[in-house]
Design a protein around this motif. Structure first.
Motif, PDB file in Angstrom:
ATOM      1  N   MET A 288     -12.916  17.446   9.186  1.00 52.96           N
ATOM      2  CA  MET A 288     -13.690  17.774   8.004  1.00 52.96           C
ATOM      3  C   MET A 288     -15.157  17.416   8.262  1.00 52.96           C
ATOM      4  N   SER A 289     -16.040  18.161   7.624  1.00 47.75           N
ATOM      5  CA  SER A 289     -17.459  17.865   7.804  1.00 47.75           C
ATOM      6  C   SER A 289     -17.769  16.431   7.379  1.00 47.75           C
ATOM      7  N   VAL A 290     -17.157  16.010   6.251  1.00 47.53           N
ATOM      8  CA  VAL A 290     -17.258  14.614   5.799  1.00 47.53           C
ATOM      9  C   VAL A 290     -15.859  14.185   5.381  1.00 47.53           C
ATOM     10  N   PRO A 291     -15.254  13.211   6.085  1.00 46.55           N
ATOM     11  CA  PRO A 291     -13.913  12.756   5.667  1.00 46.55           C
ATOM     12  C   PRO A 291     -13.934  12.297   4.218  1.00 46.55           C
ATOM     13  N   LYS A 292     -12.932  12.703   3.473  1.00 50.19           N
ATOM     14  CA  LYS A 292     -12.874  12.440   2.046  1.00 50.19           C
ATOM     15  C   LYS A 292     -12.060  11.186   1.770  1.00 50.19           C
ATOM     16  N   GLN A 293     -12.664  10.247   1.051  1.00 48.71           N
ATOM     17  CA  GLN A 293     -11.962   9.027   0.655  1.00 48.71           C
ATOM     18  C   GLN A 293     -11.278   9.287  -0.676  1.00 48.71           C
ATOM     19  N   ILE A 294      -9.946   9.295  -0.672  1.00 43.34           N
ATOM     20  CA  ILE A 294      -9.201   9.581  -1.889  1.00 43.34           C
ATOM     21  C   ILE A 294      -9.248   8.394  -2.830  1.00 43.34           C
ATOM     22  N   THR A 295      -8.942   7.222  -2.342  1.00 45.27           N
ATOM     23  CA  THR A 295      -8.963   6.024  -3.169  1.00 45.27           C
ATOM     24  C   THR A 295      -9.009   4.799  -2.279  1.00 45.27           C
ATOM     25  N   VAL A 296      -9.419   3.693  -2.865  1.00 41.02           N
ATOM     26  CA  VAL A 296      -9.375   2.383  -2.227  1.00 41.02           C
ATOM     27  C   VAL A 296      -8.966   1.385  -3.307  1.00 41.02           C
ATOM     28  N   PHE A 297      -7.966   0.583  -3.033  1.00 36.62           N
ATOM     29  CA  PHE A 297      -7.471  -0.339  -4.051  1.00 36.62           C
ATOM     30  C   PHE A 297      -7.120  -1.672  -3.395  1.00 36.62           C
ATOM     31  N   PRO A 298      -7.284  -2.757  -4.134  1.00 32.05           N
ATOM     32  CA  PRO A 298      -6.962  -4.086  -3.580  1.00 32.05           C
ATOM     33  C   PRO A 298      -5.457  -4.355  -3.653  1.00 32.05           C
ATOM     34  N   ILE A 299      -4.994  -5.229  -2.793  1.00 26.54           N
ATOM     35  CA  ILE A 299      -3.610  -5.685  -2.808  1.00 26.54           C
ATOM     36  C   ILE A 299      -3.597  -7.203  -2.918  1.00 26.54           C
ATOM     37  N   GLU A 300      -2.422  -7.769  -3.144  1.00 26.75           N
ATOM     38  CA  GLU A 300      -2.326  -9.188  -3.457  1.00 26.75           C
ATOM     39  C   GLU A 300      -2.451 -10.089  -2.235  1.00 26.75           C
ATOM     40  N   PHE A 301      -2.451  -9.509  -1.053  1.00 22.85           N
ATOM     41  CA  PHE A 301      -2.473 -10.332   0.143  1.00 22.85           C
ATOM     42  C   PHE A 301      -3.266  -9.619   1.223  1.00 22.85           C
ATOM     43  N   TYR A 302      -3.536 -10.310   2.303  1.00 23.24           N
ATOM     44  CA  TYR A 302      -4.192  -9.677   3.433  1.00 23.24           C
ATOM     45  C   TYR A 302      -3.244  -8.638   4.032  1.00 23.24           C
ATOM     46  N   GLY A 303      -3.784  -7.458   4.259  1.00 23.72           N
ATOM     47  CA  GLY A 303      -2.941  -6.344   4.656  1.00 23.72           C
ATOM     48  C   GLY A 303      -2.211  -6.576   5.968  1.00 23.72           C
ATOM     49  N   GLY A 304      -0.913  -6.286   5.949  1.00 23.78           N
ATOM     50  CA  GLY A 304      -0.106  -6.336   7.161  1.00 23.78           C
ATOM     51  C   GLY A 304       0.168  -4.928   7.651  1.00 23.78           C
TER      52      GLY A 304
END
Length: 557
Positions: A288-304
């Motif tokens: 894509m000309s510019v990659p599209k960010q659909i969403t970003v959301f926090p989680i309760e812990f450091y991502g595994g």
């Protein structure tokens, strides 16, 4: 326990003041109607044998005795409790449908007759029909197994014939090569025999020349040397013996035979291996000309690790957490939480929706069905790390040995049986991998994995042979070195690789050709990456968040 008179008082429940109706032979407790239903939840690990109170107290002979253990003969019957009672207990059954036994004797007879009709017309015929069906299956069982034996013998004869034809052809080729070799050697012998005769003639002539003193006296020795032939030594043509390659192992032979020979699975007559889709090549692949960010959301812990499933949901485990939580594409919790006894490290989902995860400390692979984790596989001395469920529901696991200081790739079938182990090369001395963390399999059946110590991405075929190795793409970027973590494959057989050091994603095709970077410098230490069925990349970040983005045009084929 309080003692009550059998003649005047009703024996109470051991847990409340209601009259006792039943007795648990395992716990030795008298139970009322409500406590009987809740008694199974008190100690679920015990098999509770609950019987009517008069049977549980020791008397196995039926006697029409009231639940209060009174000596008075019961003259009333409760149709709700299905139990006779005496006159002293009449106030307990006031709200129930009850009556005098002598007056309602015809009702009891009718109930028994209806029960007998139900037994004769429905239950017993159904049981007899079930027995007949089972007997028919028993009679057909031997014939079906004989048919399977015939098919297996036919397959074996076919394989033997193929092997015989194959090696007979090799022997015939070897005989032809032997004949040609003998013919060439015979020609060489004949050529050297003629050469020898010719040299003998030259030798006689030279002796005649040496004996001719007249020519030497005439001062013309150069004519003698001019007449000599010194280039009469032919070059010998060396013929080499053919070679027969025998560096094969029993495991390789079995693997090759299993590609076209049938297999048996308990409880099913179908093959346990599903053929993957045919290999595809993609000629036009554009980002894509510019990659599209659909969403970003926090989680309760450091991502595994992240495991995607159909419908836009994802399962996420965290570092140091004992919960596996499901989120949707909008970043909200769906309410599904799986609690485990230890800390899951890596996740993956198969086509049936079963969740697999690895436990680093327990050295085991667990499978979650109906939110209950069970041990799927365990190898002592090998720590399971990355895990991936294939299209045919095989399970790939990267295992690391602290003692041997190298990794290996183990393939299990859906039942947990080990199929293949990729650990050493053809020399059986040098290991193939050093420290593998994440791995995945694309639609072509190739396995992509990230090497932590070597800082490379290695893609191998199913048999363990290397297809290519990717160490980063420096051209058209300001990156000097790289750090690879997660890896996943999309519907085009491309590989999406996370690079925490450069805060970007690398996209390469199935042949190792670099395609493009995704949002370079805009991701926050991306670790695990998983591409769902709609080619959306779910990326876990070290700050404790998940980014969902698209990176390819929808019209790309």
């Amino acid at each position: 326990m309080t003692n009550f008179s059998q003649a005047s008082e009703i024996k109470p429940c051991d847990f409340c003041e209601d009259p006792v109706l039943n007795f648990c032979r395992d716990c030795k407790n008298g139970l009322c109607k409500i406590c009987t239903a809740n008694h199974f939840l008190l100690k679920p690990s015990i098999v509770h044998d609950i019987v009517p109170f008069r049977y549980g107290t020791g008397s196995t002979r039926f006697s029409p005795q009231c639940a209060c253990l009174s000596s008075e003969i019961p003259v009333h019957y409760c149709f709700d409790c299905l139990f006779p009672f005496c006159t002293a207990c009449k106030h307990i059954h006031e709200s129930h449908l009850s009556g005098c036994i002598s007056e309602n004797f015809h009702v009891l007879v009718q109930l028994l007759q209806e029960q007998n009709l139900e037994l004769m017309n429905n239950i017993i015929p159904w049981s007899e029909a079930s027995i007949d069906i089972i007997n028919v299956k028993r009679t057909e069982l031997s014939s079906r197994y004989e048919k399977l034996q015939v098919e297996i013998n036919t397959q074996r004869d076919l394989l033997h014939k193929c092997l015989d034809d194959h090696f007979d052809g090799k022997l015939e080729t070897l005989r032809e090569m032997e004949t040609q070799h003998l013919e060439k050697l015979s020609n060489e012998v004949e050529k050297y025999r003629k050469q020898k005769e010719f040299m003998i003639g030259i030798l006689k002539r030279n002796k005649g020349i040496l004996g001719s003193f007249r020519m030497l006296q005439r001062g013309k020795p150069h004519q003698i040397f001019k007449s000599l032939k010194v280039d009469l030594y032919p070059k010998f043509e060396e013929l080499k013996m053919p070679s027969f390659v025998t560096d094969v192992t029993v495991e390789n032979i079995r693997k090759k035979l299993s590609d076209f020979a049938g297999s048996l699975v308990q409880g099913s007559l179908l093959s346990s291996y599903l053929t993957p889709p045919p290999r595809k090549t993609f000629l036009s692949e554009k980002p894509m000309s510019v990659p599209k960010q659909i969403t970003v959301f926090p989680i309760e812990f450091y991502g595994g690790d992240v495991a995607c499933e159909r419908g836009g949901t994802v399962w996420i485990c965290g570092l140091g957490s004992r919960h596996i939580i499901q989120y949707d594409v909008k970043g909200g919790k769906t309410g599904n939480i799986i609690s485990v006894t230890s800390q899951p490290s890596f996740l993956s989902l198969n086509s049936k929706g079963h969740l697999f995860y690895t436990e680093f400390r327990d050295e085991s692979v667990k499978c979650v069905t109906h939110k209950i984790p069970e041990t799927f596989a365990k190898n002592k001395g090998w720590q399971p790390r990355g895990i991936h469920c294939c299209l045919n529901d095989d399970v790939l696991v990267s295992e690391y040995s602290e003692e041997l200081k190298h990794s290996r790739i183990v393939r299990y079938n859906s039942a947990g049986a080990c199929l293949t182990i990729l650990e050493y090369g053809t020399s059986q001395q040098k290991p193939l991998f050093e420290n593998v963390r994440f791995l995945c399999e694309n639609k072509n059946g190739d396995i992509g994995l990230t090497e932590t110590d070597k800082v490379t991405v290695v893609v191998i075929r199913k048999n363990g042979r290397k297809r290519f190795q990717y160490s980063g793409h420096i051209r058209f970027s300001n990156f000097d070195d790289f750090e690879f973590a997660g890896i996943s494959s999309d519907s085009r057989c491309n590989y999406v690789i996370s690079d925490p050091k450069n805060r970007t994603l690398h996209v390469i095709d199935w042949q190792g050709k670099f395609l493009f970077y995704v949002m370079p410098g805009k991701l926050v230490s991306p670790m695990a990456v998983c591409v769902d069925d709609e080619d959306r990349a779910w990326v876990s970040e070290a700050r404790g968040s998940i980014q969902v983005l698209t990176y390819m045009d929808n019209d790309t084929v």
